[in-house]
Design an enzyme around this catalytic site. Structure first.
Site, PDB file in Angstrom:
ATOM      1  N   ASP A 106      65.542 -34.227  55.306  1.00  0.00           N
ATOM      2  CA  ASP A 106      65.430 -35.156  54.180  1.00  0.00           C
ATOM      3  C   ASP A 106      66.819 -35.531  53.669  1.00  0.00           C
ATOM      4  OD1 ASP A 106      64.340 -36.247  51.512  1.00  0.00           O
ATOM      5  OD2 ASP A 106      62.518 -35.469  52.437  1.00  0.00           O
ATOM      6  N   HIS A 160      65.197 -36.763  46.393  1.00  0.00           N
ATOM      7  CA  HIS A 160      63.974 -36.724  47.199  1.00  0.00           C
ATOM      8  C   HIS A 160      63.795 -35.395  47.934  1.00  0.00           C
ATOM      9  CE1 HIS A 160      61.250 -37.889  50.557  1.00  0.00           C
ATOM     10  NE2 HIS A 160      60.766 -38.758  49.698  1.00  0.00           N
ATOM     11  N   SER A 214      55.191 -38.482  50.734  1.00  0.00           N
ATOM     12  CA  SER A 214      56.310 -37.540  50.788  1.00  0.00           C
ATOM     13  C   SER A 214      56.010 -36.277  50.001  1.00  0.00           C
ATOM     14  CB  SER A 214      57.566 -38.179  50.195  1.00  0.00           C
ATOM     15  OG  SER A 214      58.220 -38.994  51.115  1.00  0.00           O
TER      16      SER A 214
END
Length: 509
Positions: free
Chosen positions: A133, A186, A341
Site C-alpha cells: 500500500d 491509506h 480497501s
C-alpha cells in the site's frame, strides 16, 4: 476500546475526513501514465539480454522462476515493435498505474465476530501480514509494537513534499521516519483494521498480535506503477510473509502483476485484495482481485447491505465491512474511511488468525468461505457471504443458549432427517484450477431446513474448497461453485436441519 480522547479526535476530524475520502475515489486505468515506460516479459531462459539491450533505460529486472523474467524501463516505439515480434518475448505492456481503492471517509470488528476470536485467544500471533500500500505510520501508538521489517520502492519512498498528481496530494506529515512511512493515510488505515494491537489504545484489529510489514509501492498521491507493485509482491513473498493485503487495483489486467501474483502463490502466500469501487456495476471486479489466486473482497455496510460503490462479479469470494470503517491514520490519529480497501484487511486479518490457529494456508480461502454468513445478497455481490471470523475458528458465542427440552408433549417424537433430492456435479479444468459446479435440491418433512454445504475433497479427506447457503422451510435448491489448484477426489453435499440432523452424499470428481 476507544479512549475518550480518541473519540474526541474522531469527531473533530469529521469535516476533514470527507476530503481525505474523495481524494482517492474510484480506480485508475493502468495505462494512464508514462507513455515511454514499458514492462517486457520474456521466457525463463532466453530473451532477457535482448530486452535489456532494447531499453533506453532499465528501471528494474524480475526473476519469477519458471514463470519467466521481465524488464521494466524506457523503450522507444521502434524497440517496442521489435520486441513484440520476438518469439522469446511473452508480453510488452505499458508501465501504468494501480492505485489505492478508497471512496469516502470499524464497527466491522464486532460485525465479523473478530472480537469473539480475540477474547478466545485467537489473535494471529506469529503470523506475518504484508500491507502492500502507501506505507504504515512508523510510530503509531497502536501499531508500532506490531511492526516488522518494511520495504519501499524508490519511486514510492516516503516524502514530506508531496507533489500532488492525478489522485490528489498526501497527508503532509512533518518527518519520514522510514522510507516505508505512510505519507498518504491509506496504508496505515488498512494496517489498523488488519492488526491494530489489543493494548487499550485506539482501535482493535482483527489479528492484534500479527506482525505487520509495510510494503510501500504506492506514492503519496495514492498511485503506483505496475512494476513497483509487482516488486512489492515479489519482495514480500521472498521474505516468507504469510498473508498479503492489496487494497489497490485497476480495471486493466497486467501481465507483470499477474506474474508476481503467481510467484507469490507458488510460495504459499495467502493474497487478499479489494474488489474495487466501480459500483453500482456488474461483472466489474478489478485486478489483482480478479485473479484466481487472490481472495476478492466486496464491501457491505453496518446493515449488511451491499455498499453502493462496491464492484461485483463472479470473482468475488467474500464480503466484509467497508462503509465508514474506523481505523488508524498517522500520527496517533483515527478516522473513518469507506471503500473495498477497508473491507480487504478484515479478511487479511482473518486469514492471519486462521493460520496462527493451525489452518494450512492452502485451506484458508475455503475455511473463510465455508464460515461466511449469507446476508441475502447475490453471489456476485457477497461471494460465499459476509466474513465471520469466529465461525471460521469454530468459536461459539457464549451468549447462545444451550438446547432446552420442550414441554409440549412431543419429546418422544423423532424428528426426521432432511433429504437430498438432487445432487448434480459438472467439472472442468482451466489452467491450474480444477472446478466443480454443484446443482442441488433438498427437502425436510419437518419444514425446518437450515443450511446446505458443498465441499471439494482431496483423497485424504482434506477440504480444498467449500460453499454454504443458509436455507429454510421444507425445500430449497441452488448452485455452488467450487475450485482448487490441488487434485480433488470427490464432492460432498451436506444438508442440515434446525435440530442438527444432517444428511450427506458424495460424488466422484
Amino acid at each position: 476500546m476507544p479512549s475518550e480522547d480518541f473519540s474526541r479526535r474522531t469527531i473533530l476530524r469529521g469535516v476533514g475526513a470527507g476530503v481525505a475520502g474523495t481524494a482517492l475515489a474510484g480506480q485508475a486505468s493502468a495505462a494512464d501514465v508514462r507513455n515511454d515506460e514499458y514492462v517486457v516479459g520474456v521466457d525463463p531462459d532466453r530473451g532477457l539480454d535482448r530486452a535489456r539491450e532494447a531499453a533506453d533505460e532499465v528501471r528494474r529486472e524480475f526473476d519469477f522462476g519458471s514463470i519467466g523474467r521481465a524488464v521494466s524501463g524506457r523503450f522507444s516505439e521502434n524497440a517496442v515493435e521489435n520486441l513484440q515480434n520476438n518469439p522469446n518475448v511473452r508480453y510488452v505492456e505499458r508501465n501504468g498505474l494501480m492505485r489505492a481503492l478508497e471512496q469516502e471517509t470499524p464497527y466491522g470488528i464486532e460485525q465479523v465476530d473478530a472480537d469473539l476470536a480475540v477474547d478466545d485467544g485467537e489473535t494471529g500471533d506469529g503470523v506475518s501480514v504484508a500491507i502492500i500500500d502507501t506505507g504504515i505510520d512508523a510510530q503509531h501508538e497502536t501499531l508500532e509494537a506490531n511492526l516488522g521489517e518494511g520495504y519501499a520502492t524508490e519511486d514510492a519512498a516516503c516524502t514530506t513534499d508531496c507533489g500532488g498528481g492525478p489522485f490528489g496530494g498526501g497527508n503532509d506529515i512533518d518527518d519520514c521516519l522510514e522510507e516505508w512511512d505512510d505519507d498518504n493515510d491509506h496504508g496505515t488505515h488498512c494496517a489498523g483494521t488488519a492488526g491494530a494491537a489489543d493494548d487499550g489504545t485506539g482501535v482493535l484489529g482483527v489479528a492484534p498480535d500479527a506482525t505487520l510489514h509495510a510494503v510501500k509501492v504506492l506514492q503519496c498521491d495514492g498511485g503506483g506503477t505496475l512494476d513497483d507493485i509487482a516488486a512489492g509482491i515479489q519482495w514480500s513473498a521472498d521474505q516468507g510473509h504469510d498473508v498479503q493485503n492489496m487494497s489497490l487495483g485497476s480495471d486493466t489486467d497486467s501481465d507483470v502483476v499477474r506474474d508476481a501474483v503467481q510467484y507469490a502463490d507458488e510460495r504459499g502466500v495467502v493474497m487478499v485484495a479489494a474488489a474495487g469501487n466501480d459500483g453500482p456495476c456488474t461483472d466489474c471486479v478489478g485486478y489483482p482481485a480478479a485473479y484466481d489466486e487472490v481472495i476478492a473482497v466486496s464491501a457491505t455496510d453496518e446493515d449488511d447491505d451491499l455498499a453502493d460503490f462496491s464492484s461485483t462479479g463472479p470473482e468475488v469470494d467474500i464480503a466484509a465491512p467497508g462503509v465508514d470503517v474506523l481505523s488508524t491514520i498517522p500520527r496517533d490519529d483515527y478516522d473513518e474511511f469507506s471503500g473495498t480497501s477497508m473491507s480487504s484487511p478484515h479478511v487479511a486479518g482473518a486469514a492471519a488468525t486462521l493460520i496462527a490457529a493451525g489452518t494450512d494456508p492452502a485451506d484458508v480461502r475455503g475455511e473463510l468461505m465455508a464460515a461466511a454468513d449469507d446476508v441475502g445478497l447475490d453471489d456476485n455481490e457477497q461471494g460465499a457471504g459476509r466474513l465471520n471470523v469466529a465461525d471460521a475458528l469454530d468459536i461459539e458465542d457464549d451468549g447462545d443458549d444451550d438446547d432446552e427440552d420442550d414441554d409440549d408433549g412431543d419429546d418422544d417424537e423423532e424428528p426426521s432427517s432432511p433429504d437430498i433430492d438432487t445432487f448434480g456435479v459438472s467439472t472442468q479444468t482451466t489452467g491450474r484450477w480444477n472446478r466443480a459446479d454443484v446443482d442441488w435440491a433438498v427437502s425436510d418433512d419437518d419444514g425446518a431446513l437450515e443450511s446446505v454445504t458443498s465441499e471439494l475433497l482431496a483423497a485424504d479427506g482434506t477440504v480444498l474448497d467449500s460453499e454454504s447457503s443458509s436455507v429454510g422451510g421444507s425445500s430449497a435448491d441452488g448452485e455452488h461453485e467450487l475450485r482448487s489448484d490441488d487434485d480433488p477426489e470427490e464432492v460432498r453435499l451436506t444438508v442440515v436441519d434446525e435440530e442438527g440432523n444432517e444428511t450427506s452424499d458424495t460424488r466422484s470428481y
